[in-house]
Design a protein around this motif. Sequence first.
Motif, PDB file in Angstrom:
ATOM      1  N   LYS A 102      14.244   1.152   4.177  1.00 13.87           N
ATOM      2  CA  LYS A 102      13.241   0.527   5.269  1.00 13.87           C
ATOM      3  C   LYS A 102      12.501   1.783   5.746  1.00 13.87           C
ATOM      4  N   SER A 103      13.191   2.971   5.660  1.00 18.16           N
ATOM      5  CA  SER A 103      12.222   4.484   6.349  1.00 18.16           C
ATOM      6  C   SER A 103      11.276   4.993   5.378  1.00 18.16           C
ATOM      7  N   VAL A 104      11.231   4.152   4.110  1.00 19.88           N
ATOM      8  CA  VAL A 104      10.200   4.645   3.234  1.00 19.88           C
ATOM      9  C   VAL A 104       8.653   3.993   3.800  1.00 19.88           C
ATOM     10  N   ILE A 105       7.679   5.146   3.743  1.00 20.05           N
ATOM     11  CA  ILE A 105       6.457   4.889   4.080  1.00 20.05           C
ATOM     12  C   ILE A 105       5.441   4.847   2.781  1.00 20.05           C
ATOM     13  N   ARG A 106       4.794   3.824   2.657  1.00 14.02           N
ATOM     14  CA  ARG A 106       3.903   3.958   1.402  1.00 14.02           C
ATOM     15  C   ARG A 106       2.446   4.195   2.158  1.00 14.02           C
ATOM     16  N   ILE A 107       1.937   5.283   1.343  1.00 12.13           N
ATOM     17  CA  ILE A 107       0.629   5.779   1.832  1.00 12.13           C
ATOM     18  C   ILE A 107      -0.411   5.339   1.219  1.00 12.13           C
ATOM     19  N   THR A 108      -1.545   5.006   1.457  1.00 14.15           N
ATOM     20  CA  THR A 108      -2.666   4.320   0.729  1.00 14.15           C
ATOM     21  C   THR A 108      -3.564   5.369   0.077  1.00 14.15           C
ATOM     22  N   THR A 109      -3.683   5.040  -1.228  1.00 15.87           N
ATOM     23  CA  THR A 109      -4.707   5.793  -2.179  1.00 15.87           C
ATOM     24  C   THR A 109      -6.055   5.864  -1.914  1.00 15.87           C
ATOM     25  N   GLY A 110      -6.504   4.809  -1.014  1.00 17.40           N
ATOM     26  CA  GLY A 110      -8.080   4.568  -0.804  1.00 17.40           C
ATOM     27  C   GLY A 110      -8.487   3.446  -1.740  1.00 17.40           C
ATOM     28  N   SER A 111      -7.793   3.164  -2.695  1.00 18.08           N
ATOM     29  CA  SER A 111      -8.339   1.881  -3.765  1.00 18.08           C
ATOM     30  C   SER A 111      -7.317   0.910  -3.654  1.00 18.08           C
ATOM     31  N   GLN A 112      -7.692  -0.209  -3.239  1.00 15.57           N
ATOM     32  CA  GLN A 112      -6.651  -1.406  -3.310  1.00 15.57           C
ATOM     33  C   GLN A 112      -5.921  -1.825  -4.640  1.00 15.57           C
ATOM     34  N   ALA A 113      -6.762  -1.713  -5.451  1.00 19.18           N
ATOM     35  CA  ALA A 113      -6.206  -1.878  -6.955  1.00 19.18           C
ATOM     36  C   ALA A 113      -5.121  -1.009  -7.313  1.00 19.18           C
ATOM     37  N   LEU A 114      -5.329   0.242  -7.039  1.00 22.05           N
ATOM     38  CA  LEU A 114      -4.271   1.381  -7.368  1.00 22.05           C
ATOM     39  C   LEU A 114      -3.117   1.392  -6.394  1.00 22.05           C
ATOM     40  N   ASP A 115      -3.297   0.744  -5.176  1.00 18.17           N
ATOM     41  CA  ASP A 115      -2.136   0.728  -4.162  1.00 18.17           C
ATOM     42  C   ASP A 115      -1.389  -0.518  -4.610  1.00 18.17           C
ATOM     43  N   GLU A 116      -2.061  -1.591  -5.114  1.00 16.30           N
ATOM     44  CA  GLU A 116      -1.208  -2.705  -5.602  1.00 16.30           C
ATOM     45  C   GLU A 116      -0.353  -2.394  -6.839  1.00 16.30           C
ATOM     46  N   LEU A 117      -0.938  -1.601  -7.627  1.00 13.33           N
ATOM     47  CA  LEU A 117      -0.344  -1.110  -8.756  1.00 13.33           C
ATOM     48  C   LEU A 117       0.959  -0.574  -8.364  1.00 13.33           C
ATOM     49  N   LEU A 118       0.865   0.475  -7.568  1.00  6.65           N
ATOM     50  CA  LEU A 118       2.077   1.224  -6.916  1.00  6.65           C
ATOM     51  C   LEU A 118       2.854   0.612  -6.041  1.00  6.65           C
ATOM     52  N   GLY A 119       2.855  -0.485  -5.858  1.00  6.97           N
ATOM     53  CA  GLY A 119       3.682  -1.725  -4.713  1.00  6.97           C
ATOM     54  C   GLY A 119       3.351  -1.023  -3.353  1.00  6.97           C
ATOM     55  N   GLY A 120       2.151  -0.587  -3.134  1.00  7.94           N
ATOM     56  CA  GLY A 120       1.796  -0.632  -1.831  1.00  7.94           C
ATOM     57  C   GLY A 120       1.240   0.779  -1.573  1.00  7.94           C
ATOM     58  N   GLY A 121       1.375   1.845  -2.368  1.00  8.79           N
ATOM     59  CA  GLY A 121       0.639   3.145  -2.377  1.00  8.79           C
ATOM     60  C   GLY A 121       1.811   4.232  -2.679  1.00  8.79           C
ATOM     61  N   ILE A 122       1.662   5.540  -2.296  1.00 10.32           N
ATOM     62  CA  ILE A 122       2.403   6.544  -2.661  1.00 10.32           C
ATOM     63  C   ILE A 122       3.467   6.486  -1.646  1.00 10.32           C
ATOM     64  N   GLN A 140      -8.877  14.744  -7.386  1.00 12.83           N
ATOM     65  CA  GLN A 140      -9.532  13.690  -6.474  1.00 12.83           C
ATOM     66  C   GLN A 140      -8.853  12.932  -5.615  1.00 12.83           C
ATOM     67  N   LEU A 141      -7.511  12.364  -6.394  1.00 11.01           N
ATOM     68  CA  LEU A 141      -6.563  11.599  -5.401  1.00 11.01           C
ATOM     69  C   LEU A 141      -5.999  12.574  -4.573  1.00 11.01           C
ATOM     70  N   ALA A 142      -5.530  13.649  -4.885  1.00  8.60           N
ATOM     71  CA  ALA A 142      -4.917  14.657  -4.081  1.00  8.60           C
ATOM     72  C   ALA A 142      -5.852  14.892  -2.776  1.00  8.60           C
ATOM     73  N   HIS A 143      -6.979  14.894  -2.866  1.00  6.49           N
ATOM     74  CA  HIS A 143      -7.971  15.251  -1.785  1.00  6.49           C
ATOM     75  C   HIS A 143      -8.173  14.111  -0.997  1.00  6.49           C
ATOM     76  N   THR A 144      -7.938  12.793  -1.613  1.00  4.06           N
ATOM     77  CA  THR A 144      -8.138  11.493  -0.722  1.00  4.06           C
ATOM     78  C   THR A 144      -6.722  11.391   0.101  1.00  4.06           C
ATOM     79  N   LEU A 145      -5.615  11.667  -0.565  1.00  2.00           N
ATOM     80  CA  LEU A 145      -4.337  11.515   0.126  1.00  2.00           C
ATOM     81  C   LEU A 145      -4.395  12.495   1.186  1.00  2.00           C
ATOM     82  N   CYS A 146      -5.009  13.759   1.032  1.00  2.00           N
ATOM     83  CA  CYS A 146      -4.864  14.653   2.373  1.00  2.00           C
ATOM     84  C   CYS A 146      -5.221  14.018   3.652  1.00  2.00           C
ATOM     85  N   VAL A 147      -6.260  12.911   3.522  1.00  2.00           N
ATOM     86  CA  VAL A 147      -6.820  12.263   4.438  1.00  2.00           C
ATOM     87  C   VAL A 147      -5.922  10.942   4.852  1.00  2.00           C
ATOM     88  N   SER A 148      -5.720  10.212   3.867  1.00  2.00           N
ATOM     89  CA  SER A 148      -5.229   9.004   4.312  1.00  2.00           C
ATOM     90  C   SER A 148      -3.746   9.111   4.681  1.00  2.00           C
TER      91      SER A 148
END
Length: 343
Positions: A102-122, A140-148
Amino acid sequence: MYALKAEEQSQLQLVEREAIDDEEDLFEAIDKLTAHGINAGDVKKLQDAGIYTCNGLMMHTKKSLTGIKGLSEAKVDKICEAAEKLVNFGYITGTDALLKRKSVIRITTGSQALDELLGGGIETLSITEAFGEFRSGKTQLAHTLCVSTQLPTSMRGGNGKVAYIDTEGTFRPDRIVPIAERFGMDAGAVLDNIIYARAYTYEHQYNLLLGLAAKMAEEPFRLLIIDSVIALFRVDFSGRGELAERQQKLAQMLSRLIKIAEEFNVAVYMTNQVIADPGGGVFVTDPKKPAGGHVLAHAATVRLMFRKGKGEQRICKVFDAPNLPESEAVFQITAGGIADAKD
């Protein structure tokens, strides 16, 4: 209107405070050993060696602990006994394990399709590896994750800081600015919450990881990026003769990454390069495979394969994951980072 905004802000800060209070339960600080009869000087020696939590201490073998200057075998036994009283490292039930998840946090990638593929995010507490050719969108995903990662959890962020280890010299702080604007965040504050290091040798890379424990024990980090994990190993070790040693050193570094992820509830995102596989046979349409061999394959929790699509579109395929089906998602690289593909 402004009053409402201010009220929302204060509520957000309250949520942040509560979240930080809950975090305390995740790890026991190494200082607590002094209450169990351990000398403060010995605790200081552990901290100098990059061990800041009891959880982290239990992830070391006694052999590696006796290697710390000034710690004898008798002292190490005493320290480990005291740590065992503070942290339960034995068996737990499946129900407890579910609660822990339950303590697992899922971080959005910025793309909803990609989040759904990953079960909610990174996910935190695990290693996500992205491999693919150059220009396939890994950095590019690394840079987006820096912000999200810095978004509040209510906005599918991680509400924490980011550590970025760059081995290829591809981190661009000016790239962070438009991404921060897209998410409606202050670019200056976002950049202040990113700590960045450029590694030049595999030893330097490993030492940077050891030094991270001190920072993560003090401040709430949620993401560690290594871009790319294998580059320096491919440079510093050459030929078949050094392959065994390279894989051994790579395994040690990956083990350290898994421990960081689990010790501090951090998401680890690492990029990997591909190698040509001429022995793949005639029937293989794409004779490329991820570098790092089996050692890297077993260390990563989720493996993602990136490839180019048409124009700015990129395709991400789940290559290997314990809890995700093998499927694909299409995303797009925009000025504001990773976003959903426009048809």
